[in-house]
Scaffold this motif. Structure first.
Motif, short mmCIF file in Angstrom:
data_model
loop_
_atom_site.label_atom_id
_atom_site.label_comp_id
_atom_site.label_asym_id
_atom_site.label_seq_id
_atom_site.Cartn_x
_atom_site.Cartn_y
_atom_site.Cartn_z
N TRP A 28 0.85 -1.20 0.00
CA TRP A 28 0.00 0.00 0.00
C TRP A 28 0.88 1.25 0.00
O TRP A 28 1.82 1.37 0.78
CB TRP A 28 -0.90 0.00 1.24
N GLU A 29 0.56 2.16 -0.92
CA GLU A 29 1.32 3.41 -0.98
C GLU A 29 0.37 4.56 -1.25
O GLU A 29 -0.43 4.52 -2.19
CB GLU A 29 2.35 3.33 -2.11
N LYS A 30 0.44 5.57 -0.40
CA LYS A 30 -0.41 6.75 -0.60
C LYS A 30 0.11 7.56 -1.76
O LYS A 30 1.32 7.78 -1.91
CB LYS A 30 -0.43 7.62 0.67
N GLU A 71 -2.13 10.38 -2.84
CA GLU A 71 -2.75 11.68 -2.56
C GLU A 71 -3.16 11.69 -1.10
O GLU A 71 -2.90 10.74 -0.37
CB GLU A 71 -3.97 11.90 -3.47
N LYS A 72 -3.87 12.77 -0.68
CA LYS A 72 -4.25 12.92 0.72
C LYS A 72 -5.01 11.71 1.24
O LYS A 72 -4.65 11.12 2.25
CB LYS A 72 -5.11 14.18 0.88
N ASN A 73 -6.09 11.33 0.56
CA ASN A 73 -6.91 10.20 1.01
C ASN A 73 -7.00 9.10 -0.04
O ASN A 73 -7.93 8.29 -0.01
CB ASN A 73 -8.31 10.68 1.37
N GLY A 123 -4.76 6.10 -2.35
CA GLY A 123 -3.51 5.36 -2.45
C GLY A 123 -3.61 4.24 -3.46
O GLY A 123 -4.67 3.96 -4.03
N ILE A 154 -6.08 -0.78 5.82
CA ILE A 154 -6.75 0.44 5.35
C ILE A 154 -8.26 0.27 5.41
O ILE A 154 -8.77 -0.85 5.49
CB ILE A 154 -6.32 0.80 3.91
N LYS A 206 -6.66 1.50 -7.21
CA LYS A 206 -6.62 2.86 -6.69
C LYS A 206 -7.78 3.00 -5.70
O LYS A 206 -8.94 2.82 -6.06
CB LYS A 206 -6.76 3.88 -7.83
N THR A 226 -9.78 5.02 -2.44
CA THR A 226 -10.03 6.16 -1.56
C THR A 226 -10.31 5.61 -0.17
O THR A 226 -11.17 4.75 0.01
CB THR A 226 -11.25 6.98 -2.03
#
Length: 431
Positions: free
Chosen positions: A6-8, A10-12, A14, A86, A110, A112
Motif C-alpha cells: 500500500w502506498e499513498k 494523494e491525501k486520502n 492510495g 486500510i 486505486k 479512496t
C-alpha cells in the motif's frame, strides 16, 4: 498466499498493489471451467460434459480468464485491504496487470480511504449554562396550545372572516391576465394567519363575507421555486364559501377533567410544569452534546473525501423517503408539491451531510485516542434494548445482525456513543 503493498499517492487516495500465487490462479481457472462448460455447446458432447482439453482447444484457455478473475478478485481485494490495514470508503478503480495460466495474478487498485483526523482540543470544552427552569408564562402558553387543540369548530353564518378562522375558498391565479399552472383550487380549506399561502394573501381574505368575491393582489417571493412566478405580481380571483371559527373551551377544572386524569386545573398545571421541566432538561442535555461535538469537530483537522459526503447525502435521502412513505407520500409527489427536484433536495442536505461525516470521524478518532472499547456487556445490553423495541429475542437479533454484517456497524455506533459520553463528561459549564 497473497502479497499486498500500500502506498499513498494523494491525501486520502492510495495505490494497493496485489500479487496472488500461481496455485490460486490455477484453482480459479478450474472453477471458471466448471462454470462455463455448463453453458457451451460442442457437437458430440452433452452440455456440461465437454473435456477440458477439447474445450481449451476449441475456445482457448483465454476464454476462462475473465470468469477466473471475477472469482479471485473480490476475496483477494478484501484480504489485501485487511493486510494493508486500510479502510476504503468507495469502490476501487482496479487495473489488472497480469493474469495467465502458469503465472501469478497481479493487479493494482486505486483506493479512496477513510481520512486521518488530527485532533485538537476535545477535553474541558466550555458550553453555556442551560436554563431548565419552567416559568408560569411557559405553563400558560402550553395550556393555550392545548386549549386550541381541543377547540370546537363552529360554522359562522354571517359576519366577516377573521384571523384564526378556517375558510373554504375557491381561487384562481392570473399572471399578466393569463391563468398559471397550479394556481387554481376549489373549496380549499385555508386557516387565516397560518402563513401557508403567499405573504399578503391571507390578510386580504380577512374581512370577506360568505359568498363574497375579491381580487387579491400579491407578489411571489424572489426565491419561489417556480422560476416563471418568482418575484412576479399576480392576481388571485377568490370566492369565500364558508367560515368556521374555533370555539375555545374554558380553562377550568372541567377542562382539566376532560383532557387529563386530574380533578382540578391547578393539579393539571403542576403536572404540565413537571413535564415541561423534564423536556427542557432533556433538551439541555441534547444541546450540551451538540455543542461539545461541534466544538471538538471544529478544533480538529480532517480532509473529507467527497465520496463520503455523497454517500451520507444518499443515506439522508433514503431516510427522508422513508419518512414520507410513513405519511402516505413519496418523493415524486413531494417534488411536485415543493417544486424541487432530486438535485435541489440533495444540495439542501449536503452541508448537514458533511457536518455529520466530520463529527463522526472526529468521534471515532477520540474513541481511538482514549482507547474506548465496546465490551461484550455493552453489546448484550444494546441487543437487549433492541429486543424490547422489535419484540424479538436478543439471541435472534444477534444472529440476524451477524449474518448481515450489521453487528460490526452496531459496535462502531456504540463506540461513537462512548466517545460522545466521554467528551460531555470532560466538558465544563461556562461561567
Amino acid at each position: 498466499m497473497l502479497k499486498a503493498n500500500w502506498e499513498k499517492i494523494e491525501k486520502n487516495v492510495g495505490l494497493l498493489e496485489v500479487e496472488i500465487e500461481e496455485q490460486q490462479v490455477s484453482e480459479a481457472l478450474d472453477k471458471a471451467f466448471r462454470k462455463v462448460v455448463q453453458k457451451v455447446n460442442v457437437p458430440g458432447f452433452r452440455k456440461g460434459k465437454v473435456p477440458r482439453k477439447i474445450f481449451e482447444a476449441r475456445f482457448g484457455i483465454e476464454s476462462l480468464y475473465q470468469d477466473a478473475i471475477d472469482i479471485l478478485l473480490p476475496g483477494a481485494y478484501s484480504d489485501a485491504v485487511e493486510q494493508a490495514g486500510i479502510t476504503p470508503v468507495d469502490r476501487p478503480d482496479v487495473d489488472v496487470e497480469q493474469f495467465a495460466k502458469g503465472q501469478t495474478f497481479k493487479f493494482k487498485a486505486k483506493v479512496t480511504v477513510k481520512p486521518e483526523v488530527k485532533l485538537g482540543d476535545y477535553k474541558g470544552l466550555e458550553v453555556p449554562a442551560a436554563d431548565a427552569e419552567v416559568t408560569d408564562e411557559e405553563v400558560n402558553a402550553e395550556l393555550e396550545r392545548l386549549q386550541q387543540r381541543h377547540a370546537e369548530l363552529v360554522v359562522v353564518d354571517e359576519g366577516p372572516a377573521q384571523q384564526g378562522d378556517i375558510t373554504i375558498i375557491d381561487f384562481e391565479g392570473f399572471l399578466d391576465g393569463e391563468p398559471f399552472e397550479g394556481g387554481k383550487a376549489e373549496r380549499y380549506s385555508l386557516e387565516l394567519g397560518s402563513g401557508s399561502f403567499i405573504p399578503g394573501f391571507e390578510d386580504q381574505v380577512v374581512g370577506l363575507n360568505i359568498a363574497e368575491e375579491k381580487d387579491i393582489h400579491v407578489t411571489f417571493p424572489e426565491n419561489y421555486q417556480a422560476e416563471n412566478l418568482a418575484g412576479k405580481p399576480v392576481v388571485f380571483k377568490v370566492k369565500l364559501h364558508e367560515i368556521k371559527r374555533k370555539n375555545l373551551p374554558e380553562l377550568d377544572d372541567e377542562f382539566a377533567k376532560d383532557v387529563s386524569e386530574f380533578e382540578t386545573l391547578e393539579e393539571y398545571k403542576d403536572d404540565l410544569k413537571a413535564k415541561l421541566k423534564e423536556r427542557k432538561e432533556k433538551d439541555a442535555e441534547a444541546a450540551r452534546e451538540t455543542a461539545v461535538i461541534d466544538q471538538a469537530a471544529a478544533n480538529a483537522e480532517v480532509e473529507i473525501p467527497e465520496v463520503m459526503v455523497e454517500s451520507e447525502v444518499d443515506n439522508m435521502l433514503r431516510d427522508f423517503e422513508n419518512r414520507l412513505s410513513s405519511q402516505g407520500m413519496n418523493l415524486e409527489l413531494y417534488y411536485q408539491f415543493s417544486g424541487q427536484n432530486e438535485e435541489a433536495l440533495k444540495d439542501q442536505m449536503r452541508a448537514d451531510a458533511e457536518k455529520r461525516v466530520r463529527n463522526n470521524l472526529v468521534l471515532e478518532a477520540v474513541a481511538q485516542a482514549e482507547n474506548l472499547e465496546v465490551t461484550d456487556e455493552d453489546l448484550d445490553e444494546e441487543l437487549a434494548n433492541l429486543a424490547k423495541i422489535y419484540n424479538r429475542k436478543a439471541d435472534e437479533l444477534r444472529a440476524i445482525f451477524t449474518s448481515n454484517g450489521y453487528l460490526s456497524t452496531l459496535t462502531a455506533d456504540l463506540k461513537v456513543r462512548k466517545a460522545v459520553k466521554f467528551i460531555v463528561e470532560q466538558s465544563k459549564t461556562a461561567a
